[in-house]
Scaffold this motif. Structure first.
Motif, PDB file in Angstrom:
ATOM      1  N   GLY A  93       0.792  -1.219   0.000  1.00 13.05           N
ATOM      2  CA  GLY A  93       0.000   0.000   0.000  1.00 13.05           C
ATOM      3  C   GLY A  93       0.823   1.268   0.000  1.00 13.05           C
ATOM      4  N   ASN A  94       0.123   2.368   0.156  1.00 12.08           N
ATOM      5  CA  ASN A  94       0.757   3.689   0.183  1.00 12.08           C
ATOM      6  C   ASN A  94       0.065   4.569   1.214  1.00 12.08           C
ATOM      7  N   VAL A  95       0.860   5.347   1.924  1.00 10.40           N
ATOM      8  CA  VAL A  95       0.334   6.364   2.829  1.00 10.40           C
ATOM      9  C   VAL A  95       0.816   7.718   2.318  1.00 10.40           C
ATOM     10  N   PHE A  96      -0.132   8.593   2.013  1.00  5.29           N
ATOM     11  CA  PHE A  96       0.195   9.921   1.503  1.00  5.29           C
ATOM     12  C   PHE A  96       0.072  10.921   2.648  1.00  5.29           C
ATOM     13  N   ALA A  97       1.199  11.517   3.027  1.00 11.80           N
ATOM     14  CA  ALA A  97       1.247  12.504   4.103  1.00 11.80           C
ATOM     15  C   ALA A  97       1.227  13.886   3.469  1.00 11.80           C
ATOM     16  N   VAL A  98       0.113  14.602   3.645  1.00 11.34           N
ATOM     17  CA  VAL A  98      -0.080  15.887   2.960  1.00 11.34           C
ATOM     18  C   VAL A  98      -0.235  17.009   3.985  1.00 11.34           C
ATOM     19  N   ASP A  99       0.505  18.094   3.773  1.00 10.94           N
ATOM     20  CA  ASP A  99       0.398  19.264   4.648  1.00 10.94           C
ATOM     21  C   ASP A  99       0.937  20.461   3.885  1.00 10.94           C
ATOM     22  N   CYS A 106       6.907  20.461   8.794  1.00 11.31           N
ATOM     23  CA  CYS A 106       6.282  19.180   9.139  1.00 11.31           C
ATOM     24  C   CYS A 106       6.629  18.118   8.117  1.00 11.31           C
ATOM     25  N   LEU A 107       6.549  18.462   6.837  1.00 12.69           N
ATOM     26  CA  LEU A 107       6.829  17.489   5.787  1.00 12.69           C
ATOM     27  C   LEU A 107       8.287  17.047   5.809  1.00 12.69           C
ATOM     28  N   THR A 108       9.185  17.969   6.092  1.00  9.83           N
ATOM     29  CA  THR A 108      10.607  17.614   6.214  1.00  9.83           C
ATOM     30  C   THR A 108      10.800  16.624   7.347  1.00  9.83           C
ATOM     31  N   TYR A 109      10.132  16.874   8.465  1.00  6.85           N
ATOM     32  CA  TYR A 109      10.221  15.969   9.622  1.00  6.85           C
ATOM     33  C   TYR A 109       9.665  14.589   9.278  1.00  6.85           C
ATOM     34  N   VAL A 110       8.493  14.547   8.654  1.00  2.00           N
ATOM     35  CA  VAL A 110       7.872  13.266   8.311  1.00  2.00           C
ATOM     36  C   VAL A 110       8.764  12.475   7.362  1.00  2.00           C
ATOM     37  N   ASN A 111       9.301  13.137   6.374  1.00  2.00           N
ATOM     38  CA  ASN A 111      10.176  12.465   5.412  1.00  2.00           C
ATOM     39  C   ASN A 111      11.422  11.920   6.093  1.00  2.00           C
ATOM     40  N   LYS A 112      11.987  12.698   7.010  1.00  2.00           N
ATOM     41  CA  LYS A 112      13.195  12.280   7.731  1.00  2.00           C
ATOM     42  C   LYS A 112      12.916  11.045   8.586  1.00  2.00           C
ATOM     43  N   VAL A 113      11.845  11.071   9.354  1.00  2.00           N
ATOM     44  CA  VAL A 113      11.516   9.945  10.221  1.00  2.00           C
ATOM     45  C   VAL A 113      11.187   8.702   9.393  1.00  2.00           C
ATOM     46  N   ALA A 114      10.441   8.878   8.308  1.00  7.60           N
ATOM     47  CA  ALA A 114      10.087   7.745   7.460  1.00  7.60           C
ATOM     48  C   ALA A 114      11.335   7.072   6.900  1.00  7.60           C
ATOM     49  N   GLN A 115      12.317   7.860   6.488  1.00  6.73           N
ATOM     50  CA  GLN A 115      13.557   7.293   5.973  1.00  6.73           C
ATOM     51  C   GLN A 115      14.343   6.596   7.075  1.00  6.73           C
ATOM     52  N   GLU A 116      14.418   7.230   8.249  1.00  8.88           N
ATOM     53  CA  GLU A 116      15.169   6.646   9.355  1.00  8.88           C
ATOM     54  C   GLU A 116      14.562   5.331   9.821  1.00  8.88           C
ATOM     55  N   GLU A 117      13.226   5.236   9.781  1.00 12.11           N
ATOM     56  CA  GLU A 117      12.552   4.056  10.305  1.00 12.11           C
ATOM     57  C   GLU A 117      12.166   3.053   9.214  1.00 12.11           C
ATOM     58  N   GLY A 118      12.620   3.309   7.999  1.00 11.36           N
ATOM     59  CA  GLY A 118      12.398   2.359   6.915  1.00 11.36           C
ATOM     60  C   GLY A 118      10.952   2.235   6.487  1.00 11.36           C
ATOM     61  N   LEU A 119      10.197   3.317   6.611  1.00 16.65           N
ATOM     62  CA  LEU A 119       8.782   3.307   6.226  1.00 16.65           C
ATOM     63  C   LEU A 119       8.689   3.739   4.763  1.00 16.65           C
ATOM     64  N   SER A 120       8.990   2.817   3.882  1.00 17.02           N
ATOM     65  CA  SER A 120       9.168   3.153   2.471  1.00 17.02           C
ATOM     66  C   SER A 120       7.865   3.414   1.731  1.00 17.02           C
ATOM     67  N   ASN A 121       6.723   3.126   2.358  1.00  9.90           N
ATOM     68  CA  ASN A 121       5.443   3.385   1.686  1.00  9.90           C
ATOM     69  C   ASN A 121       4.857   4.740   2.039  1.00  9.90           C
ATOM     70  N   VAL A 122       5.617   5.585   2.724  1.00 11.00           N
ATOM     71  CA  VAL A 122       5.169   6.945   3.052  1.00 11.00           C
ATOM     72  C   VAL A 122       5.562   7.888   1.921  1.00 11.00           C
ATOM     73  N   ASN A 123       4.573   8.600   1.394  1.00 12.90           N
ATOM     74  CA  ASN A 123       4.786   9.551   0.308  1.00 12.90           C
ATOM     75  C   ASN A 123       4.418  10.950   0.808  1.00 12.90           C
ATOM     76  N   VAL A 124       5.391  11.831   0.868  1.00 12.83           N
ATOM     77  CA  VAL A 124       5.198  13.185   1.391  1.00 12.83           C
ATOM     78  C   VAL A 124       4.798  14.117   0.249  1.00 12.83           C
ATOM     79  N   MET A 125       3.724  14.883   0.467  1.00 13.39           N
ATOM     80  CA  MET A 125       3.211  15.770  -0.576  1.00 13.39           C
ATOM     81  C   MET A 125       2.783  17.105   0.030  1.00 13.39           C
ATOM     82  N   THR A 126       3.003  18.189  -0.694  1.00 15.65           N
ATOM     83  CA  THR A 126       2.568  19.515  -0.259  1.00 15.65           C
ATOM     84  C   THR A 126       1.109  19.718  -0.636  1.00 15.65           C
ATOM     85  N   GLY A 127       0.321  20.184   0.319  1.00 17.85           N
ATOM     86  CA  GLY A 127      -1.096  20.400   0.086  1.00 17.85           C
ATOM     87  C   GLY A 127      -1.381  21.705  -0.629  1.00 17.85           C
TER      88      GLY A 127
END
Length: 208
Positions: free
Chosen positions: A53-59, A64-85
């Motif tokens: 699946g995919n999780v789209f993190a939009v804000d 916030c998006l920089t933080y989410v992307n950083k944590v997702a990479q650090e924790e190996g959450l490869s299905n997180v997709n960061v997008m600007t709202g």
């Protein structure tokens, strides 16, 4: 255990449990709109598993998006997709493409955007898809003319039903993480995890 550790534990346990028993497909597309610092994003990602699946993190908040992307990479959450709202609250998704949308602490404030977001949920969710709402600040909700109205869970449910959604009976508990990231509270020494505000999550299934 520190509040940081407790929040991480919550993301891996209670947070993951929020997505269980909803009938979501293995390859679900989940949108966390107004994701903030991504605690529900991370929980959804862990529920699906990194290869599913995919999780789209939009804000609209780039920090916030920089933080989410950083944590997702650090924790190996490869299905997180960061997008600007978008500032007009239009979702950058095609019709009938999402399996679940999270509107957590996002519907309050100026009156018009709540109705735009409900229209967009109806447009982008698949038939049978889930709209999940965690409402805080109900006293700040407004009508279509921007006038403050006293809202209750019952009134909000009725409003969402008018868009072709059917409420689901269970109301799990969601956490408001705002104080955890607040400079005001952090300058005063921070808060305890137990002091973070809680409220019931309203889940609806698209019926049209």
């Amino acid at each position: 255990m520190s509040i940081h550790e407790k929040i991480k534990q919550w993301e891996r346990t209670q947070g993951v449990a929020l997505f269980a028993d909803l009938g979501l497909p293995d390859n679900a597309n989940i949108l966390d709109y107004g994701c903030g610092y991504g605690h529900f994003t991370f929980a959804a990602s862990r529920y699906l598993g990194s290869e599913r699946g995919n999780v789209f993190a939009v804000d609209i908040n780039r920090d916030c998006l920089t933080y989410v992307n950083k944590v997702a990479q650090e924790e190996g959450l490869s299905n997180v997709n960061v997008m600007t709202g978008n500032k007009d609250y239009i979702l950058n998704f095609e019709d009938n493409t999402l399996d679940m949308i999270l509107y957590y602490d996002i519907l309050h404030g100026n009156g018009s955007h709540r109705f735009t977001l409900l229209d967009e949920a109806k447009r982008t969710l698949k038939h049978g898809g889930i709209l999940s709402i965690l409402p805080f600040h109900l006293s700040n909700f407004r009508d279509r003319e921007g006038k403050k109205k006293v809202f209750t869970y019952k009134k909000l449910i009725e409003e969402v039903n008018e868009y072709g959604f059917i409420g689901m009976s269970e109301m799990p508990e969601g956490v408001h993480f705002e104080k955890y990231h607040s400079s005001y509270y952090n300058n005063k020494g921070g808060v305890e995890f137990e002091d973070l505000e809680r409220a019931g999550i309203l889940n609806f299934r698209k019926n049209t």
